[in-house]
Design a protein around this motif. Structure first.
Motif, PDB file in Angstrom:
ATOM      1  N   GLN A 281      11.635  -4.602 -13.692  1.00  0.00           N
ATOM      2  CA  GLN A 281      10.235  -4.767 -13.333  1.00  0.00           C
ATOM      3  C   GLN A 281      10.032  -5.226 -11.884  1.00  0.00           C
ATOM      4  OE1 GLN A 281       7.048  -7.284 -15.646  1.00  0.00           O
ATOM      5  NE2 GLN A 281       7.540  -5.424 -16.773  1.00  0.00           N
ATOM      6  N   GLU A 282      10.763  -6.253 -11.464  1.00  0.00           N
ATOM      7  CA  GLU A 282      10.594  -6.761 -10.107  1.00  0.00           C
ATOM      8  C   GLU A 282      11.092  -5.752  -9.072  1.00  0.00           C
ATOM      9  OE1 GLU A 282      12.118 -10.492  -7.318  1.00  0.00           O
ATOM     10  OE2 GLU A 282      12.340 -10.586  -9.498  1.00  0.00           O
ATOM     11  N   GLN A 283      12.251  -5.149  -9.354  1.00  0.00           N
ATOM     12  CA  GLN A 283      12.823  -4.184  -8.412  1.00  0.00           C
ATOM     13  C   GLN A 283      11.918  -2.979  -8.225  1.00  0.00           C
ATOM     14  OE1 GLN A 283      16.775  -2.896  -9.490  1.00  0.00           O
ATOM     15  NE2 GLN A 283      16.778  -1.211  -8.017  1.00  0.00           N
ATOM     16  N   GLN A 284      11.429  -2.423  -9.333  1.00  0.00           N
ATOM     17  CA  GLN A 284      10.581  -1.244  -9.204  1.00  0.00           C
ATOM     18  C   GLN A 284       9.248  -1.573  -8.554  1.00  0.00           C
ATOM     19  OE1 GLN A 284       8.695   0.517 -12.596  1.00  0.00           O
ATOM     20  NE2 GLN A 284       8.981   2.616 -11.835  1.00  0.00           N
ATOM     21  N   ALA A 285       8.681  -2.723  -8.883  1.00  0.00           N
ATOM     22  CA  ALA A 285       7.406  -3.105  -8.271  1.00  0.00           C
ATOM     23  C   ALA A 285       7.534  -3.191  -6.754  1.00  0.00           C
ATOM     24  CB  ALA A 285       6.926  -4.436  -8.845  1.00  0.00           C
ATOM     25  N   LYS A 286       8.649  -3.742  -6.273  1.00  0.00           N
ATOM     26  CA  LYS A 286       8.876  -3.834  -4.836  1.00  0.00           C
ATOM     27  C   LYS A 286       8.971  -2.450  -4.210  1.00  0.00           C
ATOM     28  CE  LYS A 286      11.955  -5.999  -1.435  1.00  0.00           C
ATOM     29  NZ  LYS A 286      13.169  -6.849  -1.258  1.00  0.00           N
ATOM     30  N   LEU A 287       9.704  -1.542  -4.869  1.00  0.00           N
ATOM     31  CA  LEU A 287       9.861  -0.185  -4.351  1.00  0.00           C
ATOM     32  C   LEU A 287       8.543   0.579  -4.361  1.00  0.00           C
ATOM     33  CD1 LEU A 287      13.242   0.636  -6.089  1.00  0.00           C
ATOM     34  CD2 LEU A 287      12.883   0.570  -3.622  1.00  0.00           C
ATOM     35  N   LEU A 288       7.794   0.454  -5.466  1.00  0.00           N
ATOM     36  CA  LEU A 288       6.522   1.165  -5.554  1.00  0.00           C
ATOM     37  C   LEU A 288       5.501   0.588  -4.573  1.00  0.00           C
ATOM     38  CD1 LEU A 288       6.161   1.733  -9.411  1.00  0.00           C
ATOM     39  CD2 LEU A 288       6.861   3.386  -7.663  1.00  0.00           C
ATOM     40  N   GLY A 289       5.575  -0.718  -4.326  1.00  0.00           N
ATOM     41  CA  GLY A 289       4.718  -1.302  -3.307  1.00  0.00           C
ATOM     42  C   GLY A 289       5.033  -0.743  -1.927  1.00  0.00           C
ATOM     43  N   ASN A 290       6.319  -0.603  -1.635  1.00  0.00           N
ATOM     44  CA  ASN A 290       6.754  -0.005  -0.371  1.00  0.00           C
ATOM     45  C   ASN A 290       6.258   1.433  -0.267  1.00  0.00           C
ATOM     46  OD1 ASN A 290       8.126   0.670   1.994  1.00  0.00           O
ATOM     47  ND2 ASN A 290      10.162   0.566   1.081  1.00  0.00           N
ATOM     48  N   LEU A 291       6.436   2.196  -1.335  1.00  0.00           N
ATOM     49  CA  LEU A 291       5.972   3.582  -1.369  1.00  0.00           C
ATOM     50  C   LEU A 291       4.472   3.659  -1.117  1.00  0.00           C
ATOM     51  CD1 LEU A 291       6.559   6.632  -2.127  1.00  0.00           C
ATOM     52  CD2 LEU A 291       5.903   5.986  -4.457  1.00  0.00           C
ATOM     53  N   SER A 292       3.710   2.849  -1.845  1.00  0.00           N
ATOM     54  CA  SER A 292       2.255   2.891  -1.764  1.00  0.00           C
ATOM     55  C   SER A 292       1.741   2.459  -0.396  1.00  0.00           C
ATOM     56  CB  SER A 292       1.673   1.991  -2.854  1.00  0.00           C
ATOM     57  OG  SER A 292       0.270   1.922  -2.767  1.00  0.00           O
ATOM     58  N   GLU A 293       2.241   1.331   0.111  1.00  0.00           N
ATOM     59  CA  GLU A 293       1.779   0.833   1.405  1.00  0.00           C
ATOM     60  C   GLU A 293       2.164   1.780   2.542  1.00  0.00           C
ATOM     61  OE1 GLU A 293      -0.128  -1.917   2.117  1.00  0.00           O
ATOM     62  OE2 GLU A 293      -0.402  -1.981  -0.052  1.00  0.00           O
ATOM     63  N   SER A 294       3.364   2.332   2.454  1.00  0.00           N
ATOM     64  CA  SER A 294       3.831   3.235   3.510  1.00  0.00           C
ATOM     65  C   SER A 294       3.049   4.535   3.513  1.00  0.00           C
ATOM     66  CB  SER A 294       5.330   3.506   3.337  1.00  0.00           C
ATOM     67  OG  SER A 294       6.085   2.308   3.401  1.00  0.00           O
ATOM     68  N   LEU A 295       2.821   5.110   2.333  1.00  0.00           N
ATOM     69  CA  LEU A 295       2.033   6.343   2.262  1.00  0.00           C
ATOM     70  C   LEU A 295       0.582   6.084   2.653  1.00  0.00           C
ATOM     71  CD1 LEU A 295       3.406   8.053  -0.979  1.00  0.00           C
ATOM     72  CD2 LEU A 295       3.654   8.854   1.369  1.00  0.00           C
ATOM     73  N   GLY A 296       0.064   4.891   2.327  1.00  0.00           N
ATOM     74  CA  GLY A 296      -1.294   4.556   2.750  1.00  0.00           C
ATOM     75  C   GLY A 296      -1.414   4.504   4.256  1.00  0.00           C
ATOM     76  N   ALA A 297      -0.426   3.888   4.919  1.00  0.00           N
ATOM     77  CA  ALA A 297      -0.438   3.833   6.384  1.00  0.00           C
ATOM     78  C   ALA A 297      -0.280   5.230   6.973  1.00  0.00           C
ATOM     79  CB  ALA A 297       0.689   2.917   6.861  1.00  0.00           C
ATOM     80  N   PHE A 298       0.590   6.035   6.383  1.00  0.00           N
ATOM     81  CA  PHE A 298       0.809   7.409   6.842  1.00  0.00           C
ATOM     82  C   PHE A 298      -0.488   8.217   6.755  1.00  0.00           C
ATOM     83  CE2 PHE A 298       2.219  11.816   5.764  1.00  0.00           C
ATOM     84  CZ  PHE A 298       2.894  12.107   6.933  1.00  0.00           C
ATOM     85  N   ALA A 299      -1.182   8.102   5.619  1.00  0.00           N
ATOM     86  CA  ALA A 299      -2.446   8.813   5.454  1.00  0.00           C
ATOM     87  C   ALA A 299      -3.476   8.344   6.480  1.00  0.00           C
ATOM     88  CB  ALA A 299      -2.978   8.614   4.037  1.00  0.00           C
ATOM     89  N   GLU A 300      -3.539   7.051   6.713  1.00  0.00           N
ATOM     90  CA  GLU A 300      -4.469   6.508   7.712  1.00  0.00           C
ATOM     91  C   GLU A 300      -4.165   7.069   9.099  1.00  0.00           C
ATOM     92  OE1 GLU A 300      -5.529   2.176   9.776  1.00  0.00           O
ATOM     93  OE2 GLU A 300      -4.449   2.232   7.860  1.00  0.00           O
ATOM     94  N   ASP A 301      -2.881   7.125   9.439  1.00  0.00           N
ATOM     95  CA  ASP A 301      -2.460   7.665  10.732  1.00  0.00           C
ATOM     96  C   ASP A 301      -2.935   9.104  10.908  1.00  0.00           C
ATOM     97  OD1 ASP A 301      -1.196   7.057  13.101  1.00  0.00           O
ATOM     98  OD2 ASP A 301       0.755   6.696  12.218  1.00  0.00           O
ATOM     99  N   LEU A 302      -2.725   9.923   9.877  1.00  0.00           N
ATOM    100  CA  LEU A 302      -3.102  11.334   9.973  1.00  0.00           C
ATOM    101  C   LEU A 302      -4.612  11.521   9.909  1.00  0.00           C
ATOM    102  CD1 LEU A 302      -0.393  13.183   7.846  1.00  0.00           C
ATOM    103  CD2 LEU A 302      -0.359  12.560  10.261  1.00  0.00           C
ATOM    104  N   GLN A 303      -5.295  10.662   9.179  1.00  0.00           N
ATOM    105  CA  GLN A 303      -6.758  10.754   9.135  1.00  0.00           C
ATOM    106  C   GLN A 303      -7.361  10.464  10.507  1.00  0.00           C
ATOM    107  OE1 GLN A 303      -7.233   7.969   5.894  1.00  0.00           O
ATOM    108  NE2 GLN A 303      -7.919   9.550   4.475  1.00  0.00           N
ATOM    109  N   LYS A 304      -6.800   9.500  11.214  1.00  0.00           N
ATOM    110  CA  LYS A 304      -7.320   9.152  12.542  1.00  0.00           C
ATOM    111  C   LYS A 304      -7.156  10.296  13.536  1.00  0.00           C
ATOM    112  CE  LYS A 304      -6.987   4.113  12.450  1.00  0.00           C
ATOM    113  NZ  LYS A 304      -6.396   2.904  13.068  1.00  0.00           N
ATOM    114  N   SER A 305      -6.104  11.075  13.362  1.00  0.00           N
ATOM    115  CA  SER A 305      -5.831  12.170  14.304  1.00  0.00           C
ATOM    116  C   SER A 305      -6.420  13.496  13.850  1.00  0.00           C
ATOM    117  CB  SER A 305      -4.316  12.332  14.474  1.00  0.00           C
ATOM    118  OG  SER A 305      -3.730  12.772  13.255  1.00  0.00           O
ATOM    119  N   GLY A 306      -6.969  13.536  12.634  1.00  0.00           N
ATOM    120  CA  GLY A 306      -7.520  14.783  12.112  1.00  0.00           C
ATOM    121  C   GLY A 306      -6.489  15.720  11.529  1.00  0.00           C
TER     122      GLY A 306
END
Length: 403
Positions: A281-306
């Motif tokens: 539970q703890e290990q996967q939560a950490k990994l999924l948090g990394n996945l989610s936060e990183s993809l969120g930042a990636f999407a934000e980056d691409l949204q800003k540039s169109g």
């Protein structure tokens, strides 16, 4: 004085790790760039979750008693902060950034994706997913490598497929063309500035088409590609805040390459550590948090540039986990799993098919609903405008209206 054969061969291991292109395809061919601009300009980013992510604790069937019966301590309770979706499913509580993108209509969830006669070996199942083969086929090329082999716009460019890593995955290896592996453009460029490599790449081999001549030419192409990627990547430096993880750095590099105007169609990044046999539970939560936060930042980056509208992200793992938890409060290797799709150009969003059927299992494992090659066929034909039947070797039913 010309570089000696002995000195040259000392660099051959480095040379083979730098560039994985079997033909010398004029890396800076401007005609190729023009054709790229004249195409639909769409990009694909594949995210591999290595180790076999537990899909049932990623997309949680929180109203299903069979789930909690099979996982008396490992099952995630609604009061733990499950991020509710639809069809009585919810994201893991660690996936808040992805939930926000889901609510904005930028995420699609496919449940129970797999293939007939599944293999529970990490290496074999990953080979199957990366090659796009059946479980009883052994294929030496990858589905994206064969895309690069196809007559796609810009395919003659050695950097049309980029893997942000030190090594190249099977997925990116074709018969004629292969992707290019690099951690980041600056370090890749620095490596090619090694004095011996620079000297070799500037010389003309006179070996009558020998393997040594091949390596000389490979180094020349490497230096050319590295220079182009490095210079072009300077155009855009991200101002978005990413997590301080290797996976996030890979996605940040990918975003900077895309936003700088790199003429590449396919990108490949990986996040490992999902083999959660013990204390999951703890290990996967950490990994999924990394996945989610990183993809969120990636999407934000691409949204800003169109560029978000022209980018599709495909997230997969080689298999899911068994439905029942094991004695170590973890899960063992299973079969079918969920696949996530993310992007500004999705035509269908949300949960696209039924939740996993926990009542009809195959020896304790999920039966697949969707063949993963149907997902590939959809991405190849409907997103990248490629011939999916030729690339995959046969026709698979596509997911109508997805992209």
């Amino acid at each position: 004085m010309p570089t000696s054969r002995r000195d040259f061969l000392k660099t051959s291991v480095l040379a083979s790790s730098l560039l994985f292109v079997p033909k010398f395809l004029h890396a800076l061919d401007r005609q190729g760039l023009t054709r790229m601009r004249d195409s639909n300009g769409r990009r694909l980013v594949v995210v591999q979750l290595g180790g076999g992510n537990d899909g049932l604790n990623t997309i949680i069937p929180y109203r299903n008693d069979l789930y909690y019966n099979a996982r008396p301590t490992l099952g995630i309770k609604p009061q733990s902060g499950i991020l509710t979706l639809e069809k009585d499913l919810g994201f893991n509580p660690a996936m808040t950034r992805l939930k926000a993108l889901y609510d904005e209509g930028h995420v699609a969830v496919l449940n129970s994706v797999g293939y007939p006669n599944p293999d529970r070996s990490h290496f074999r199942s990953m080979d199957i997913w990366q090659s796009g083969s059946a479980s009883d086929q052994y294929v030496a090329t990858g589905w994206l490598g064969r895309y690069l082999d196809s007559n796609c716009p810009g395919c003659e460019l050695p950097y049309n497929g980029l893997e942000v890593d030190d090594t190249l995955s099977l997925a990116m290896k074709g018969n004629v063309r292969k992707g290019l592996a690099l951690k980041n453009p600056e370090k890749f460029h620095q490596i090619t500035q090694n004095q011996l490599i620079a000297k070799i790449s500037g010389e003309k081999a006179n070996t009558g088409g020998s393997e040594l001549d091949y390596l000389y030419k490979t180094l020349t192409e490497t230096a050319s590609s590295a220079e182009y990627l490095y210079q072009t990547s300077k155009v855009y430096k991200s101002g978005v805040s990413y997590p301080n993880t290797e996976f996030a750095k890979s996605l940040k590099t990918t975003a900077e390459l895309i936003n700088s105007g790199i003429e590449s169609r396919v990108f490949y990044v990986s996040l490992s550590g999902f083999d959660t046999h013990v204390r999951q539970q703890e290990q996967q939560a950490k990994l999924l948090g990394n996945l989610s936060e990183s993809l969120g930042a990636f999407a934000e980056d691409l949204q800003k540039s169109g560029e978000f509208e022209n980018t599709l992200v495909l997230v997969f793992s080689e298999f899911g986990r068994r439905v029942s938890q094991n004695a170590s409060n973890g899960t063992d290797h299973g079969t079918a799993n969920n696949v996530l799709l993310l992007g500004g150009g999705l035509r269908q969003k949300g949960v696209l098919n039924d939740a996993p059927d926990l009542q009809n299992l195959d020896q304790g494992d999920l039966n697949y609903q969707v063949d993963f090659r149907s997902v590939y066929a959809t991405v190849l034909r409907d997103w990248l405008r490629a011939d999916d039947t030729v690339i995959l070797g046969q026709e698979f039913a596509r997911l109508s209206g997805l992209v």
